[in-house]
Design a protein around this motif. Structure first.
Motif, short mmCIF file in Angstrom:
data_model
loop_
_atom_site.label_atom_id
_atom_site.label_comp_id
_atom_site.label_asym_id
_atom_site.label_seq_id
_atom_site.Cartn_x
_atom_site.Cartn_y
_atom_site.Cartn_z
N LEU A 1 5.43 13.84 25.38
CA LEU A 1 6.42 12.83 25.02
C LEU A 1 5.95 11.99 23.84
CD1 LEU A 1 9.14 11.53 25.77
CD2 LEU A 1 7.89 10.05 27.38
N PHE A 2 4.67 11.64 23.83
CA PHE A 2 4.10 10.85 22.74
C PHE A 2 4.20 11.62 21.42
CE2 PHE A 2 0.14 8.11 21.55
CZ PHE A 2 0.92 7.41 20.65
N ALA A 3 4.06 12.95 21.48
CA ALA A 3 4.09 13.76 20.26
C ALA A 3 5.46 13.79 19.60
CB ALA A 3 3.64 15.18 20.59
N VAL A 4 6.52 13.53 20.37
CA VAL A 4 7.87 13.65 19.80
C VAL A 4 8.56 12.31 19.59
CG1 VAL A 4 8.17 15.94 20.79
CG2 VAL A 4 8.94 13.95 22.09
N PRO B 1 9.05 0.60 20.84
CA PRO B 1 8.71 0.16 22.20
C PRO B 1 8.57 1.32 23.18
CG PRO B 1 11.01 -0.34 21.67
CD PRO B 1 10.35 0.10 20.40
N ALA B 2 9.22 2.44 22.90
CA ALA B 2 9.16 3.57 23.82
C ALA B 2 7.77 4.20 23.89
CB ALA B 2 10.19 4.63 23.41
N VAL B 3 6.88 3.89 22.92
CA VAL B 3 5.53 4.45 22.92
C VAL B 3 4.78 4.05 24.19
CG1 VAL B 3 3.30 4.32 21.74
CG2 VAL B 3 5.39 4.62 20.43
N GLY C 1 -1.66 13.86 13.76
CA GLY C 1 -1.76 13.20 15.06
C GLY C 1 -0.79 13.80 16.06
N ARG C 2 0.41 14.07 15.62
CA ARG C 2 1.41 14.65 16.54
C ARG C 2 1.03 16.08 16.95
NH1 ARG C 2 5.84 11.52 16.93
NH2 ARG C 2 6.16 9.93 15.34
N THR C 3 0.47 16.84 16.01
CA THR C 3 0.03 18.19 16.34
C THR C 3 -1.07 18.17 17.38
OG1 THR C 3 0.58 18.95 14.11
CG2 THR C 3 -0.91 20.33 15.39
N VAL C 4 -2.02 17.26 17.20
CA VAL C 4 -3.12 17.14 18.18
C VAL C 4 -2.58 16.73 19.55
CG1 VAL C 4 -5.21 15.87 18.77
CG2 VAL C 4 -4.86 16.69 16.43
N LEU C 5 -1.64 15.79 19.58
CA LEU C 5 -1.08 15.35 20.86
C LEU C 5 -0.36 16.49 21.58
CD1 LEU C 5 0.29 11.86 19.77
CD2 LEU C 5 -1.55 12.27 21.41
#
Length: 497
Positions: free
Chosen positions: A395-398, A404-406, A472-476
């Motif tokens: 979810l964090f990756a997308v 605030p949703a983070v 960062g998103r790829t790693v997540l």
């Protein structure tokens, strides 16, 4: 005074004042002292991620170089936990614990005054020596100083102190960097260390008398305690008996070399200014040293990584899950500040957001299990926790950053990991034979430190290869897949013999 007499005098542990030793609740004072060290170690582990950008600007260094402020600490910690535990049996655990506060405090003071990055890395390595002196003795001091009926509660309080330090680290680090300077991230340790020295001197029960404190030599067997010896001394005077096998120094050096080579290879691939061919050379060295380590451990009389124990059903998979769990915890701790500050969020605000991850972890690790169905086994808890972590990381990756949703994925991932790791550690220790429990606990600690180091190194590699946002998103997303692997790897514990 000859050298032996001087050594005995130096390592003689002083008893607590009679008024403290005679108080029926004195064991909780000892637990509180151990909690200071547990808090300090975890605070320092989580605070450092918020300092990386400031260190890069101050020393004009890249992310791959700055990360060694954390990696040097973790490498030394991995290398020294086992030998310091062995040495503590000789000189006394109270002595080593108080000494750990002193080393940690002095090196923290030096770190704040470091004028070059390599000096700071060196201070962090010395700081890890102090942390190892505390970590290697914390559980043993609680076990010796607390009555059997209060043991579970005491260990729970210690775990809560670790969770508090882990949770406060990012917030404190962000505030100090934003409103003071990066130096204060290290200097804040000094007053805690001074307080720990004083508390340890007066509140910890001694574990060695003058007759027992010794330089390395023949092992001993217990003899009846003399009437004048204080009741608080749980380990009586000893008589000499044949030597036990020596500590596995070659194994420790090979483990440290293999781990260092692997992390250096990852750092070089992440932009550390070394020749391009160094990556291949370092990876080959890491493989060669690992093979040499396996051979050494098979023939060592007292191995630090007992091959027979690793091959016990449930132990190998459990150690792999422990490594994965801490990788999943610390990789986002490094990535999240990079993503947030890159999107224009202040360092202080980023620290407050990052705190959600370790805070949820701490809550789940201490009281979260009570919210699950009572009939759930540790295997089910592990798989459920790993599944939550995978969902949170994906979810964090997308999700858009900042926003605030983070908070939702950070809380979800942290809570899942807080359910996964305690249950997994229980499975590992249940599978370890009772006679090897100390070795098993040491291997779990090594897996934790290696997972932490790999989490930091891989996060930096992802950012270097693909940029802060997309990398960062790829790693997540990759971490979410790794969390699913933890679900698959979790196995029921074998029956302990």
């Amino acid at each position: 005074m000859n050298a032996t007499a001087l050594a005995v005098r130096l390592f003689t542990e002083r008893p607590r004042p009679r008024g403290i030793a005679g108080w029926r609740h004195a064991h909780w004072l000892a637990v509180g002292t151990v909690c200071l060290g547990a808090f300090l170690g975890q605070l320092d582990a989580s605070v450092i991620a918020l300092v990386f950008p400031a260190l890069g600007r101050h020393f004009d260094a890249g992310f791959a170089a700055v990360e060694w402020v954390a990696l040097a600490y973790l490498l030394v910690l991995v290398a020294l936990l086992a030998p310091i535990g062995w040495l503590s049996d000789l000189v006394g655990r109270k002595t080593m614990y108080i000494g750990g506060f002193a080393v940690f405090g002095l090196s923290s003071l030096g770190a704040g005054f470091a004028g070059a990055l390599w000096i700071l890395v060196g201070c962090r390595a010395v700081q890890a020596v102090g942390a190892a002196m505390m970590q290697a003795n914390s559980v043993a001091l609680v076990a010796r100083g607390v009555p059997e009926h209060a043991m579970r509660r005491a260990l729970g309080i210690q775990a809560a102190a670790q969770g508090l330090g882990l949770a406060l680290g990012p917030s404190l680090g962000g505030l100090l960097v934003e409103h003071a300077s990066w130096q204060w991230v290290f200097w804040v340790n000094v007053p805690i260390a001074v307080f720990g020295i004083v508390a340890g001197w007066y509140l910890l029960p001694r574990t060695r008398t003058g007759q027992q404190a010794a330089v390395p030599g023949p092992r001993t067997r217990t003899a009846p305690r003399e009437p004048h010896e204080p009741d608080e001394l749980r380990e009586p005077r000893r008589l000499r008996e044949p030597r036990e096998p020596r500590f596995d120094l070659p194994g420790m050096l090979l483990l440290t070399g293999a781990t260092t080579a692997l992390l250096l290879a990852l750092s070089t691939a992440s932009g550390l200014p070394l020749p391009g061919w160094a990556v291949a050379v370092l990876l080959v060295a890491a493989v060669g040293l690992t093979l040499a380590l396996v051979r050494q451990e098979r023939r060592a009389a007292r191995p630090i990584l007992a091959p027979g124990l690793v091959n016990t059903p449930g132990v190998r998979s459990g150690l792999a899950v422990a490594l994965i769990g801490y990788l999943l915890l610390f990789c986002p701790l490094v990535l999240t500040p990079v993503l947030l500050t890159g999107a224009g969020v202040s360092t202080a605000a980023a620290g407050l957001v990052v705190t959600l991850l370790p805070a949820a972890f701490a809550v789940a690790a201490t009281v979260g299990g009570g919210l699950l169905p009572r009939g759930w086994s540790d295997v089910t808890r592990c798989r459920f926790g790993a599944g939550l972590a995978a969902a949170g990381l994906l979810l964090f990756a997308v999700l858009p950053v900042p926003g605030p949703a983070v908070a939702v994925p950070l809380l979800t991932a942290g809570y899942g990991l807080g359910l996964l790791l305690p249950a997994n550690n229980a499975l590992v220790m249940r599978a370890v034979p009772a006679a090897s429990s100390a070795v098993g606990g040491g291997m779990v600690n090594m897996a934790r430190s290696l997972g932490t180091a790999l989490g930091m190194a891989l996060s930096v590699l992802g950012v270097h290869l693909a940029g802060a946002a997309s990398g960062g998103r790829t790693v997540l997303a990759a971490l979410a897949v790794v969390a699913v692997a933890a679900v698959v790897l979790t196995r029921p514990a074998a029956v302990r013999r």
